[in-house]
Design an enzyme around this catalytic site. Structure first.
Site, mmCIF file in Angstrom:
data_model
loop_
_atom_site.group_PDB
_atom_site.id
_atom_site.type_symbol
_atom_site.label_atom_id
_atom_site.label_comp_id
_atom_site.label_asym_id
_atom_site.label_seq_id
_atom_site.Cartn_x
_atom_site.Cartn_y
_atom_site.Cartn_z
ATOM 1 N N LYS A 174 5.222 15.138 60.269
ATOM 2 C CA LYS A 174 5.774 14.946 58.920
ATOM 3 C C LYS A 174 4.618 14.540 58.015
ATOM 4 C CE LYS A 174 7.311 11.964 56.266
ATOM 5 N NZ LYS A 174 6.723 12.283 54.939
ATOM 6 N N GLU A 248 -1.019 2.548 62.545
ATOM 7 C CA GLU A 248 -2.279 2.281 61.843
ATOM 8 C C GLU A 248 -1.889 1.898 60.428
ATOM 9 O OE1 GLU A 248 -5.072 2.380 63.394
ATOM 10 O OE2 GLU A 248 -4.623 3.594 65.142
ATOM 11 N N CYS A 282 -7.813 2.617 53.877
ATOM 12 C CA CYS A 282 -7.310 1.399 54.518
ATOM 13 C C CYS A 282 -8.458 0.467 54.884
ATOM 14 C CB CYS A 282 -6.525 1.773 55.754
ATOM 15 S SG CYS A 282 -7.440 2.910 56.790
ATOM 16 N N GLU A 382 -3.228 -5.914 49.544
ATOM 17 C CA GLU A 382 -3.871 -4.590 49.529
ATOM 18 C C GLU A 382 -3.534 -3.884 48.217
ATOM 19 O OE1 GLU A 382 -2.374 -1.455 52.119
ATOM 20 O OE2 GLU A 382 -4.420 -1.059 52.744
HETATM 21 P P1 NAD Z 1 3.685 4.852 53.311
HETATM 22 O O1 NAD Z 1 3.939 3.862 54.346
HETATM 23 O O2 NAD Z 1 4.427 4.747 52.041
HETATM 24 O O3 NAD Z 1 3.949 6.332 53.844
HETATM 25 C C1 NAD Z 1 3.300 6.876 54.974
HETATM 26 C C2 NAD Z 1 4.135 7.992 55.545
HETATM 27 O O4 NAD Z 1 5.353 7.474 56.049
HETATM 28 C C3 NAD Z 1 4.544 9.083 54.547
HETATM 29 O O5 NAD Z 1 4.524 10.311 55.227
HETATM 30 C C4 NAD Z 1 5.960 8.675 54.176
HETATM 31 O O6 NAD Z 1 6.777 9.752 53.738
HETATM 32 C C5 NAD Z 1 6.479 8.140 55.485
HETATM 33 N N1 NAD Z 1 7.546 7.153 55.372
HETATM 34 C C6 NAD Z 1 7.802 6.303 54.345
HETATM 35 N N2 NAD Z 1 8.847 5.500 54.647
HETATM 36 C C7 NAD Z 1 9.242 5.850 55.898
HETATM 37 C C8 NAD Z 1 10.255 5.360 56.783
HETATM 38 N N3 NAD Z 1 11.053 4.349 56.441
HETATM 39 N N4 NAD Z 1 10.374 5.930 58.009
HETATM 40 C C9 NAD Z 1 9.548 6.928 58.397
HETATM 41 N N5 NAD Z 1 8.593 7.442 57.598
HETATM 42 C C10 NAD Z 1 8.427 6.896 56.364
HETATM 43 O O7 NAD Z 1 2.109 4.755 53.124
HETATM 44 P P2 NAD Z 1 1.222 5.530 52.096
HETATM 45 O O8 NAD Z 1 1.495 4.913 50.769
HETATM 46 O O9 NAD Z 1 1.356 6.996 52.275
HETATM 47 O O10 NAD Z 1 -0.263 5.189 52.601
HETATM 48 C C11 NAD Z 1 -0.930 4.073 52.172
HETATM 49 C C12 NAD Z 1 -0.956 3.025 53.237
HETATM 50 O O11 NAD Z 1 -1.481 3.561 54.460
HETATM 51 C C13 NAD Z 1 -1.864 1.878 52.907
HETATM 52 O O12 NAD Z 1 -1.218 0.666 53.195
HETATM 53 C C14 NAD Z 1 -3.061 2.067 53.830
HETATM 54 O O13 NAD Z 1 -3.769 0.920 54.115
HETATM 55 C C15 NAD Z 1 -2.447 2.678 55.015
HETATM 56 N N6 NAD Z 1 -3.443 3.441 55.800
HETATM 57 C C16 NAD Z 1 -3.868 2.953 57.001
HETATM 58 C C17 NAD Z 1 -4.833 3.620 57.754
HETATM 59 C C18 NAD Z 1 -5.294 3.103 59.077
HETATM 60 O O14 NAD Z 1 -5.959 3.840 59.811
HETATM 61 N N7 NAD Z 1 -4.981 1.883 59.434
HETATM 62 C C19 NAD Z 1 -5.352 4.809 57.260
HETATM 63 C C20 NAD Z 1 -4.905 5.281 56.024
HETATM 64 C C21 NAD Z 1 -3.930 4.589 55.310
#
Ligand code: NAD
Length: 479
Positions: A174, A248, A282, A382
């Site tokens: 997804k 992650e 991140c 963050e």
């Molecule tokens: P997000 O959590 O809003 O969304 C991530 C993904 O999850 C998207 O595909 C979204 O559609 C899906 N999603 C959202 N709610 C969901 C749910 N309830 N159930 C299942 N899927 C769901 O995050 P984002 O805004 O896309 O990304 C930013 C965040 O990601 C930041 O907090 C960043 O630090 C983190 N990040 C972490 C790493 C790492 O390696 N640790 C790498 C990149 C980004």
């Protein structure tokens, strides 16, 4: 290119409402897609389950699996320029980042894990039980649900996809709703490489599609990169169903700049560390702890350098800093800048949206706050945008406590020539990765993941093979 979903080898339009993917540099619509329904997610999982049991994939010898992954890596490399451009248009990252970092990292991951496919071994162990031959086998899990974020859509997906396939699993991906295009293009290349139908399936849409995948009883593992808040929800759901999960999540990486650091020499590494992908990383360095005697000097140099970065469309070769991914991310950066000012931090540069020709895109000026205190929200939460904070410290003895005074534990950086101090701190800092005298770097062989609220589990290296396999103990009685 195809913008439908890929389910069981068929390009199929989702049954849910339409949504658009927008170019964040211009605000223009790049593509119209449809959300997957629960029935679409179920069809994708069923297709993945059948492929897992099939002779074409499940019965494939490891060397044949490796060959298919290597072929996919070659195709990805051949199409790197085209896909990097697509990533830049859909996500915003300047072309030098997509072509010079995201795509090569994804190709490298595929090749690295193609190598592992023939080396996933078990052990024998000297049991203290008479007349027993004992060994373990590592077996694939089955259908894995891969949920990707929007900041490095293709690269971060590959951190999951490559080890999952190398271990013999099948997947339902997804992609993030903001950035689905490079994933769909990648899925087309996997088809072209000869990966059998149903092994790689892609569903499009937002949180509800992700939830349907997480809840699906035939999905054996969820691998998620995204926010800590959503990670908690996914972890809880997987816990209830005793489903394997790796998470992650977010970060708030400290970058510790000791009194002996050559500030001119460390400036570029910290600037890049803080502002790569417009701060939407991140592992972005966002808390700069600088010896109080050198705080003003560093803050001035950092804000001077940040203030001269050229904002623009990632396709423009002059651009040094691209847009944020969406209007929501710009609002978030702006909200935190307001909070920082209210908290009494010193705004040295930025703190606004650019006007003129960039105003139709999602841009925000690189922003530096100095004189930041540990308890301010801009130093604790963050922001995921181009907003950096510089904090003074009085004694190196405080550094471990300051660096660890956060819920996150993804990464940290230390800049000093004092090897004793650096090595002590590297041991004491609670972070999954510590970079010493360098900006962020990643390698498929170096395990990646977070401590504390930054996640559970590790990607990359052998750790990722463990994360996509189960261990079986086999006992044979010898008499
Ligand atoms: P997000 O959590 O809003 O969304 C991530 C993904 O999850 C998207 O595909 C979204 O559609 C899906 N999603 C959202 N709610 C969901 C749910 N309830 N159930 C299942 N899927 C769901 O995050 P984002 O805004 O896309 O990304 C930013 C965040 O990601 C930041 O907090 C960043 O630090 C983190 N990040 C972490 C790493 C790492 O390696 N640790 C790498 C990149 C980004």
């Amino acid at each position: 290119m195809r913008t439908e979903m890929l389910i069981g080898g068929e390009w199929t339009a989702g049954g849910g409402p339409a949504f658009t993917s927008v170019n964040p540099a211009t605000g223009e619509v790049l593509a119209e897609l449809r959300e997957a329904t629960e029935a679409d997610v179920d069809a994708a999982v069923q297709a993945a389950d059948s492929a897992f049991a099939s002779d074409e994939w499940g019965g494939l010898l490891p060397a044949a699996r490796a060959k298919l992954l290597l072929r996919a890596a070659d195709l990805l490399e051949e199409h790197a320029a085209e896909i990097a451009r697509l990533e830049t248009q859909d996500q915003g990252q300047p072309l030098p980042i997509s072509i010079g970092f995201s795509l090569p990292n994804a190709v490298e991951h595929l090749r690295y894990y193609a190598g592992w496919a023939t080396k996933i071994t078990g052990i024998t162990a000297p049991l203290s039980v008479p007349d027993i031959d004992y060994r373990t086998r590592r077996e694939p899990l089955g259908v894995c649900g891969l949920i990707a974020p929007w900041n490095f859509p293709l690269m971060i997906l590959m951190w999951k996809l490559a080890p999952a396939l190398a271990a013999g699993n099948t997947v339902v991906i997804k992609s993030a709703e903001q950035t689905p295009l490079s994933t769909l293009r990648l899925a087309g290349l996997f088809e072209e490489a000869g990966i059998p139908a149903g092994v790689v399936n892609v569903v499009t849409g937002g949180p509800d599609v992700g939830r349907a995948l997480v809840r699906h009883p035939q999905v054996k593992k969820i691998a998620f990169t995204g926010s800590t808040e959503v990670g908690r929800e996914i972890g809880a759901e997987c816990g209830r169903n005793l489903k394997k999960v790796s998470l992650e999540l977010g970060g708030k990486a400290p970058s510790i700049i000791a009194a002996d650091a050559d500030l001119d020499a460390v400036l570029q590494g910290n600037l890049l560390g803080g502002l790569i992908n417009a701060g939407q990383s991140c592992a972005a360095y966002t808390r700069f702890y600088v010896d109080a005697r050198r705080h003003d000097e560093f803050a001035e140099k950092l804000s001077g350098a940040a203030g001269t970065l050229r904002l623009g469309n990632g396709l423009d070769p002059q651009t040094q800093l691209g847009p944020l991914v969406s209007a929501e991310q710009v609002d978030q950066a702006e909200r935190y800048v307001t909070i920082g000012k209210q908290e009494g931090a010193d705004l040295l540069t930025g703190g606004q949206r650019p006007d003129g020709e960039l105003s139709s895109g999602f841009f925000y000026e690189p922003t530096v706050f100095a004189g930041v205190q540990q308890d301010m929200r801009i130093a604790r939460e963050e922001i995921f945008g181009p907003v950096l904070t510089v904090l003074p410290y009085d004694s190196p003895d405080e550094l471990t406590a300051l660096a660890n005074d956060t819920g996150y534990g993804l990464a940290a950086a230390i800049w000093s020539r004092d090897i004793s101090m650096v090595n002590r701190l590297a041991q004491e800092v609670k972070a999954g990765t510590v970079w010493i005298n360098m900006h962020q770097a990643l390698d498929a062989a170096a395990p990646w993941g977070g401590m504390k609220s930054s996640g559970i589990g590790r990607e990359m290296g052998w750790d990722a093979i463990e994360a996509y396999t189960d261990v079986k103990s086999i006992w044979t009685h010898l008499t």
